[in-house]
Design an enzyme around this catalytic site. Structure first.
Site, PDB file in Angstrom:
ATOM      1  CB  CYS A  39      -0.982  -0.043   1.160  1.00  0.00           C
ATOM      2  SG  CYS A  39      -2.020  -1.506   1.001  1.00  0.00           S
ATOM      3  CG  HIS A  81      -6.362   1.366   1.753  1.00  0.00           C
ATOM      4  ND1 HIS A  81      -5.444   1.636   0.749  1.00  0.00           N
ATOM      5  CD2 HIS A  81      -5.645   0.971   2.834  1.00  0.00           C
ATOM      6  CE1 HIS A  81      -4.229   1.400   1.218  1.00  0.00           C
ATOM      7  NE2 HIS A  81      -4.319   1.006   2.467  1.00  0.00           N
ATOM      8  CG  HIS A 104      -1.164   4.992   4.784  1.00  0.00           C
ATOM      9  ND1 HIS A 104      -1.036   4.735   3.437  1.00  0.00           N
ATOM     10  CD2 HIS A 104      -1.555   3.824   5.347  1.00  0.00           C
ATOM     11  CE1 HIS A 104      -1.329   3.463   3.208  1.00  0.00           C
ATOM     12  NE2 HIS A 104      -1.657   2.899   4.339  1.00  0.00           N
TER      13      HIS A 104
END
Lengths: 405, 326
Positions: free
Chosen positions: A164, A330, A295
């Site tokens: 990620c 996400h 994030h």
């Protein structure tokens, strides 16, 4: 060693809140939510099945050379976004063919959606499994097919699978390659597609929010899986100025490191170290940073340790810190790449995209997350965070491009 | 001037575990013999570990032990893979599709389905806190990993990088390769293992080391992979300032294009017998290093490692194998 200044002159983006730069910019500015029921796979049996799926995406509108049917879902995103970025940069493949380049796409899951589909057809008793699906399932095609679409042979091609934070791993590597004069241009970013595998895993871990993603909110319920791609076109400032290109932002530096501690729980000290590496590489001090794109997944474990790491570096008054995942979900390996696109647009258009779905800030996340409404702001330097599974961190620093004498 | 140099290597392969086994090159099959995560690494933390991750952790551990290199914040890891553990990914989805409820999957197995699981676990096991990168690719993956590594070191993002690639044999990998195989390609038995080298920047020569002079790649767009490979090799030789006739040894993935282009070179060094997928090129690289070690020279020699994938990618590296003057 040569050290060129490196600028972003082209952006490509495919997301649940907008496809293409104008629509995406509008989505950021208006705080649009990309949440909708997932249709990419059958969510029957899950108590909730929301995600930030990309809809109304017509790959054939962007992809010219490649037969779209040959590409997996994630590769369609990466190839289309790369096409957009090249077009947005005001260049074309004929020009690029004579120059040396790097094409690098980051990803978490590669073409896991195609693997899911293969598994499903195996279970359905398919004795004749589809070779096309197996060909589409190859993860490295996320980057290779960008080169094939642009008909570029003399390019270095990478698919970076560092989960990620992978988008930042690609952009950072492209920055290093252009900065050192190893290549003349770099087409870098990240792409991922929603898939059952990852949804089921996060659901089982209790980290999927039923309705909204609410980063930094005391009542946050977790992440929403998303998808899409972000791709940037990078070149030297001299090359951009020589051809009169619009410059969105300058890449000032980046940093990357690994917690080597725990696969999923971020390590505050290590994240703070990564931020310090990036600031040092950019040659700036914390007080010069105007915005952090966190994030910010919307899980307690991420949000608390990430904000603490930010305060560890920035002290008691960190700059506004937003989470795009409140809007986009996400998007895995695409997340930090879409983040870099958003940061460039924020610098260019002078606004801070909001953290939406925000009601009450978690006292453990002591930051200004710019709740719900975008605000106008002159931004000179923006920090883009990417934290990944495996304790892999990468932070990219972007700045407003200014002529230096 | 600072040079990018390979100062050590290790491998776990069908020949067995470690450098000695690889130098001996005696194998009975295409799998790594007598290898399990538990036996290689002990029972703690290996209950749900894939073979892929265990192969990577053990190889990287052996390399650190052999070279005595520092770990910590200055040491990075770059690992090539096809897509991580395809078996784990497909098994996980299958369990979601067949369970009474779709979320009744085993949470302990979820990390195994993420592509960078092996690299992340290597970092945790060995305390590698520098850059930790996973490169997804076909047979060229190990060379792309080398390229990313070179930039990390030249850009001072790591002092040293453990760089390699790993594959596990599994029914899922075999099925995917069989299904996607182009009609003209002759199937080779799948093989597995992990090979890794230690790359660092040093400013003086030492015998037995190998300097990386150039890494280059090309994508074939017009259906003539031979031409793409030739351009790639030519560009690398020019960049390395090395005339083609000075090449002592070559190692290729075994395609027709490589055999045609590289025919007549003095020494041909095989990588692993069989198809090592994303680990192919790294195994070729360590095979060249092993061959140089077994036949030491008083003068520097040059070697070329090439890789050609069915997806049209070609890549190569030119090495200077540093001799030991009398």
């Amino acid at each position: 060693m040569r050290t060129n200044r490196v600028v972003l002159t082209g952006l490509g983006v495919i997301s649940s809140i907008g496809i293409g730069v104008p629509e995406f910019t509008d989505g950021l500015r208006s705080g649009r939510s990309g949440v909708r029921p997932i249709t990419v796979f059958d969510t029957t049996g899950f108590a909730s099945g929301n995600g930030c799926e990309v809809t109304d995406f017509r790959p054939e509108h962007w992809i010219r050379t490649m037969p779209v049917g040959e590409l997996g879902r994630a590769s369609r995103f990466s190839v289309a976004a790369a096409r957009m970025a090249v077009r947005d940069a005001g260049t074309d493949e004929q020009t690029l063919r004579d120059r040396r380049g790097l094409i690098s796409i980051g990803t978490t899951d590669g073409e896991a959606h195609e693997l899911d589909t293969l598994t499903e057809s195996e279970l359905a008793g398919g004795s004749a499994l589809d070779p096309l699906l197996a060909r589409r399932a190859v993860a490295s095609r996320l980057a290779t097919e960008v080169a094939r679409e642009l008909r570029l042979s003399d390019v270095e091609i990478m698919t970076v699978g560092t989960a990620c934070a992978a988008g930042n791993y690609s952009i950072g590597d492209g920055f290093d390659a252009v900065r050192a004069g190893e290549v003349d241009f770099a087409i870098c970013g990240g792409a991922d597609a929603i898939c059952r595998k990852t949804f089921a895993g996060f659901y089982r871990l209790g980290t999927i929010a039923p309705e909204h993603c609410q980063p930094f909110d005391v009542d946050r319920k977790g992440i929403l899986t998303g998808e899409g791609a972000g791709v940037v076109f990078m070149e030297t400032v001299d090359s951009a100025l020589a051809r009169g290109a619009r410059i969105y932002a300058e890449v000032l530096g980046w940093g990357l490191n690994c917690d080597a501690f725990h696969p999923v729980a971020p390590d505050q000290d290590s994240v703070a170290r990564c931020v310090e590496l990036a600031l040092a590489d950019a040659g700036i001090t914390p007080d010069q940073v105007d915005l952090i794109s966190a994030h910010g997944t919307g899980t307690k474990v991420n949000d608390v340790s990430e904000t603490k790491a930010i305060r560890q570096v920035y002290g008691d008054r960190p700059p506004p810190t937003v989470s795009l995942k409140s809007m986009l979900g996400h998007t895995m390996g695409a997340a930090s790449a879409i983040g870099a696109v958003a940061c460039s647009l924020a610098i260019t258009h002078g606004f801070i995209p909001p953290t939406i779905n925000h009601v009450r800030t978690d006292p453990e996340c002591a930051i200004d997350c710019v709740p719900n409404e975008a605000v106008a702001a002159e931004l000179d330097i923006v920090q883009n965070n990417g934290l990944a599974f495996g304790g892999n961190n990468a932070v990219v620093i972007l700045g407003r491009h200014r002529e230096r004498s | 001037m600072t040079k990018l140099v390979l100062t050590g290597w290790s491998a776990i392969s069908p020949y067995g575990r470690g450098r000695e086994a690889f130098l001996g090159r005696r194998a009975t099959g295409h799998d790594v013999p007598d290898f399990s995560a538990r036996e290689a690494l002990g029972s703690k933390g290996t209950r749900s570990m894939t073979r892929l991750t265990a192969l990577a952790i053990a190889t990287v551990g052996d390399l650190i032990a052999d070279t005595g290199c520092d770990t910590g914040a200055d040491t990075g890891l770059v690992l090539g893979t096809t897509t991580g553990s395809a078996q784990s990914m497909m098994d996980f989805t299958r369990s979601s599709l067949t369970a009474a409820r779709p979320h009744r999957v085993d949470p302990a197995l979820f990390p195994n389905t993420v592509m960078n699981c092996a690299a992340g676990q290597c970092a945790i096991w060995h305390g590698l806190r520098g850059p930790n990168v996973t490169i997804a690719g076909g047979r060229t993956a190990g060379l792309m990993a080398l390229s990313y590594t070179g930039r990390l070191i030249r850009s001072h993002r790591a002092k040293r990088v453990l760089v390699g690639a790993a594959e596990e044999c599994s029914p899922a990998r075999a099925r995917l390769i069989d299904l996607a195989r182009p009609p003209h390609e002759i199937p080779k038995p799948l093989t597995e293992g992990c090979a890794a080298t230690l790359a660092e920047s040093v400013d003086h020569d030492a015998p037995g080391r190998a300097e990386i002079l150039a890494v280059r790649s090309r994508l074939c767009l017009d259906g003539s992979p031979g031409a793409a490979l030739r351009d790639c090799v030519d560009a690398a030789l020019v960049s390395a300032s090395c005339a083609g006739n000075r090449i002592w040894a070559v190692s290729g993935t075994g395609t027709t294009q490589e055999r045609e282009l590289l025919a007549g070179r003095p020494t041909w060094i095989d990588g692993l017998p069989g198809d090592a997928s994303s680990a192919s090129a790294t195994f070729q690289l360590v095979s060249v290093l092993a061959a140089a070690e077994l036949n030491p020279s008083h003068v520097d020699r040059f070697a070329l490692v090439t890789a050609v994938d069915t997806d049209g990618s070609s890549a190569c590296v030119v090495l200077r194998l540093i001799g030991s003057p009398r």
